[in-house]
Write an enzyme that holds these catalytic residues in place. Sequence first.
Site, PDB file in Angstrom:
ATOM      1  N   LYS A 104       6.940  20.761 -14.290  1.00 26.27           N
ATOM      2  CA  LYS A 104       5.943  19.722 -13.998  1.00 26.27           C
ATOM      3  C   LYS A 104       4.649  20.399 -13.600  1.00 26.27           C
ATOM      4  CE  LYS A 104       5.611  15.209 -13.800  1.00 26.27           C
ATOM      5  NZ  LYS A 104       6.331  14.208 -14.608  1.00 26.27           N
TER       6      LYS A 104
HETATM    7  P1  NAD Z   1      -0.842   5.641 -15.005  1.00 20.88           P
HETATM    8  O1  NAD Z   1      -1.856   6.478 -14.337  1.00 20.88           O
HETATM    9  O2  NAD Z   1      -1.035   5.227 -16.410  1.00 20.88           O
HETATM   10  O3  NAD Z   1      -0.579   4.295 -14.171  1.00 20.88           O
HETATM   11  C1  NAD Z   1      -0.321   4.245 -12.808  1.00 20.88           C
HETATM   12  C2  NAD Z   1      -0.715   2.847 -12.346  1.00 20.88           C
HETATM   13  O4  NAD Z   1      -0.313   2.673 -10.990  1.00 20.88           O
HETATM   14  C3  NAD Z   1      -2.222   2.597 -12.413  1.00 20.88           C
HETATM   15  O5  NAD Z   1      -2.459   1.338 -12.968  1.00 20.88           O
HETATM   16  C4  NAD Z   1      -2.644   2.679 -10.955  1.00 20.88           C
HETATM   17  O6  NAD Z   1      -3.797   1.881 -10.688  1.00 20.88           O
HETATM   18  C5  NAD Z   1      -1.421   2.153 -10.256  1.00 20.88           C
HETATM   19  N1  NAD Z   1      -1.305   2.625  -8.873  1.00 20.88           N
HETATM   20  C6  NAD Z   1      -1.538   3.865  -8.392  1.00 20.88           C
HETATM   21  N2  NAD Z   1      -1.327   3.898  -7.074  1.00 20.88           N
HETATM   22  C7  NAD Z   1      -0.944   2.653  -6.724  1.00 20.88           C
HETATM   23  C8  NAD Z   1      -0.571   2.051  -5.503  1.00 20.88           C
HETATM   24  N3  NAD Z   1      -0.565   2.759  -4.368  1.00 20.88           N
HETATM   25  N4  NAD Z   1      -0.229   0.751  -5.503  1.00 20.88           N
HETATM   26  C9  NAD Z   1      -0.233   0.038  -6.654  1.00 20.88           C
HETATM   27  N5  NAD Z   1      -0.568   0.555  -7.834  1.00 20.88           N
HETATM   28  C10 NAD Z   1      -0.917   1.845  -7.872  1.00 20.88           C
HETATM   29  O7  NAD Z   1       0.543   6.440 -14.822  1.00 20.88           O
HETATM   30  P2  NAD Z   1       1.884   6.271 -15.645  1.00 20.88           P
HETATM   31  O8  NAD Z   1       1.890   7.287 -16.715  1.00 20.88           O
HETATM   32  O9  NAD Z   1       2.091   4.836 -15.953  1.00 20.88           O
HETATM   33  O10 NAD Z   1       2.954   6.767 -14.555  1.00 20.88           O
HETATM   34  C11 NAD Z   1       3.448   5.912 -13.540  1.00 20.88           C
HETATM   35  C12 NAD Z   1       4.719   6.515 -12.957  1.00 20.88           C
HETATM   36  O11 NAD Z   1       5.671   6.691 -14.019  1.00 20.88           O
HETATM   37  C13 NAD Z   1       4.567   7.885 -12.309  1.00 20.88           C
HETATM   38  O12 NAD Z   1       5.475   7.987 -11.232  1.00 20.88           O
HETATM   39  C14 NAD Z   1       4.989   8.842 -13.405  1.00 20.88           C
HETATM   40  O13 NAD Z   1       5.462  10.083 -12.891  1.00 20.88           O
HETATM   41  C15 NAD Z   1       6.112   8.040 -14.026  1.00 20.88           C
HETATM   42  N6  NAD Z   1       6.435   8.438 -15.387  1.00 20.88           N
HETATM   43  C16 NAD Z   1       5.500   8.433 -16.379  1.00 20.88           C
HETATM   44  C17 NAD Z   1       5.856   8.780 -17.673  1.00 20.88           C
HETATM   45  C18 NAD Z   1       4.889   8.706 -18.819  1.00 20.88           C
HETATM   46  O14 NAD Z   1       5.328   8.879 -19.974  1.00 20.88           O
HETATM   47  N7  NAD Z   1       3.624   8.421 -18.600  1.00 20.88           N
HETATM   48  C19 NAD Z   1       7.179   9.186 -17.959  1.00 20.88           C
HETATM   49  C20 NAD Z   1       8.120   9.179 -16.926  1.00 20.88           C
HETATM   50  C21 NAD Z   1       7.741   8.797 -15.654  1.00 20.88           C
END
Ligand code: NAD
Length: 473
Positions: A104
Site C-alpha cells: 500500500k
Molecule cells: P474516494 O476518495 O473516491 O471517496 C471517498 C468518499 O468518502 C468521498 O466522497 C469523501 O468526501 C467521503 N468522505 C471522506 N471522509 C469522510 C468522512 N469523514 N465522513 C463522510 N464521508 C467522508 O475513495 P474511494 O476510492 O471510494 O475509497 C473509499 C474507501 O474504500 C477507502 O477506505 C478505500 O481504502 C476503500 N477501497 C477503495 C478501493 C478502490 O478501488 N477505490 C478498493 C478497495 C477499498
Amino acid sequence: MTAGSFRASVERMFNRAAALVDLPPGLEEKIRVCNSTYTVRFGVRLRGAIHTFVGYRSVHSEHMEPVKGGIRYALSVNQDEVEALAALMTYKCALVEVPFGGSKGGLCIDPREWDVDELERITRRFTYELSRRSLISPSQNVPAPDMGTGEREMAWMADAYKRLHPEDINAKACVTGKPRAGGGIAGRVEATGRGLQYALREFFRHPEALKRAGLSGDLSGKRIVVQGLGNVGFHVAHFLQTEDDCEIVTVIERDGAVSAKGGLDIAALREHIRETGGVRGFPGAEFRENGLEALEDECDVLIPAAIESVIHADNAGRIRAKLILEAANGPITAEANALLRDRGTVVIPDLYANAGGVTVSYFEWVKNLSQIRMGRLEKRHEEARNHLLVKELQRLSADAGFEWTLSDNFKSAYLRGADEIELVRSGLDDTMREAYTQMQTVWFEDDRVDDLRTAAYVVAVRRIAKVYESLGL
Ligand code: NAD
C-alpha cells in the site's frame, strides 16, 4: 504502533484467526509482520516555492510477487495506516485467490488544494522516487487507485514509469486502474462497488446467514445507509438502487447526512455533490449537520465507504443496522467489532467485501501482460457457434413439422459473444461467490469461529501458510 491504532486493530483481528490455524513455529509472526516501509520526502517547485511532500510505500508480504495495493492521497496518510492497509491487502489477495502479495502507498496531500497540472507534477515525481527503489514495477510492485486517486493519477504514473523504462514491453502493467485508452480494462472504475453488490447478493442467497443477521427475503426494498459517496460508495449505492431495488435511505458525506423515506436518487445526489461540494441542500431530502449520528440510524444494511475506524468502542453500542457491509478498509475497530459481534450484528468484512477492486486489477494486469483485450479472440467464434446451434435446432424443428422462432430478447442475450465488460463482471462475480463459500464454510462448520471476519482471516492465513510451506520457509 499505539494500542487502538488502525494497525493494532488489524493485528488483533489477524491474531484472533491465526490462533485457530495450526501453523509451524514462527510462521504466524512471519505472516503478521510488515516486511518493509519506505518513506520518501521530495520537493517540487510549485507556485514559486519548493514544496516538500511525504510519501510512503509499504510492502507487507512478498510470499507472492508482484505485491499489490492502492496509493492514497490524503492529509491523514501515515506509516501506521499504510502498513495496516498493506497487511489487509495480503489477506485480501489470499482470500480471493489473486496471486499477489500485499502492499500500500500514500502521499500526505489534500488533492483539492492543488490544480491538475500541479498534481500531475507531484505524481510524476512520486513515481520517479518509487521507481528508483522498484516500488513500482510490473513484476515486483503494482499500485492502484485508492482514496483521492483515480484513473487520471494511474495514467500519469504509467506514463512516468514508461519514460523511465522504455525498453520494458510490460511497462503498462506497472499500475492498474488506468483509463481504457491508457491500457485499462473495462469495469475497473466500478469494480469495487460492483464486487460489493455481488458480495451482498451472495449473502442474500444463504437463508441461514440471513437468519443470523435477523434478515429475510431478497434485496428488494431493503433500507440502506451509505457513508461516503466517492468511487466505491457511489457505485455500490447506484447498483443496489437501480438493479436490486434497494432503498438508499441515507447518505453521509463530509458536510453532513441527507435522508429521504423511499430512498435518495443516487445519480442525482452525486451530481449535486459535484456541483456544490457536499450533500447539503439536496432537493427533497432532510439534512443533518452531524453526519456521524446517521451511522446509528435504524436500517437493514449499513455500508461505510469512506475512511477507517468510523465505528469504534464509543458508538458501536448504538449501531442499529442488522448487517454491515464494509466497503471502506477498516471502518470498524477491533473493539467495536467485538461489541457488534456480541450484539448479533453481522459484518461482511472488508478483506472480502471490497476485494472487487484488486480482483479486476488482477484482470487488468493479466490483460496488459498478454497485450490483448479480453475476449478479442473468442467473441466472434462464440457467436458463430451459438448461431450454428440455433440454426440446427430450427432445422430439426422444421423437419419435425413445427414452426419455431426465437424471441428478440433471447437472441440478443444468447447469440452475442461476450464483450470485455461481461467477461470482467463474470470473473468478478465468480470470485466473490467462491470466496464467500469458503468463508461461510469456516463460519458455519468451525465452532471456534464466531464471525465472518475471523472466517475470512482463517481462509487467508491457511492459504498464505501453504505458499510459505511450499517455498520451504
Ligand atoms: P474516494 O476518495 O473516491 O471517496 C471517498 C468518499 O468518502 C468521498 O466522497 C469523501 O468526501 C467521503 N468522505 C471522506 N471522509 C469522510 C468522512 N469523514 N465522513 C463522510 N464521508 C467522508 O475513495 P474511494 O476510492 O471510494 O475509497 C473509499 C474507501 O474504500 C477507502 O477506505 C478505500 O481504502 C476503500 N477501497 C477503495 C478501493 C478502490 O478501488 N477505490 C478498493 C478497495 C477499498
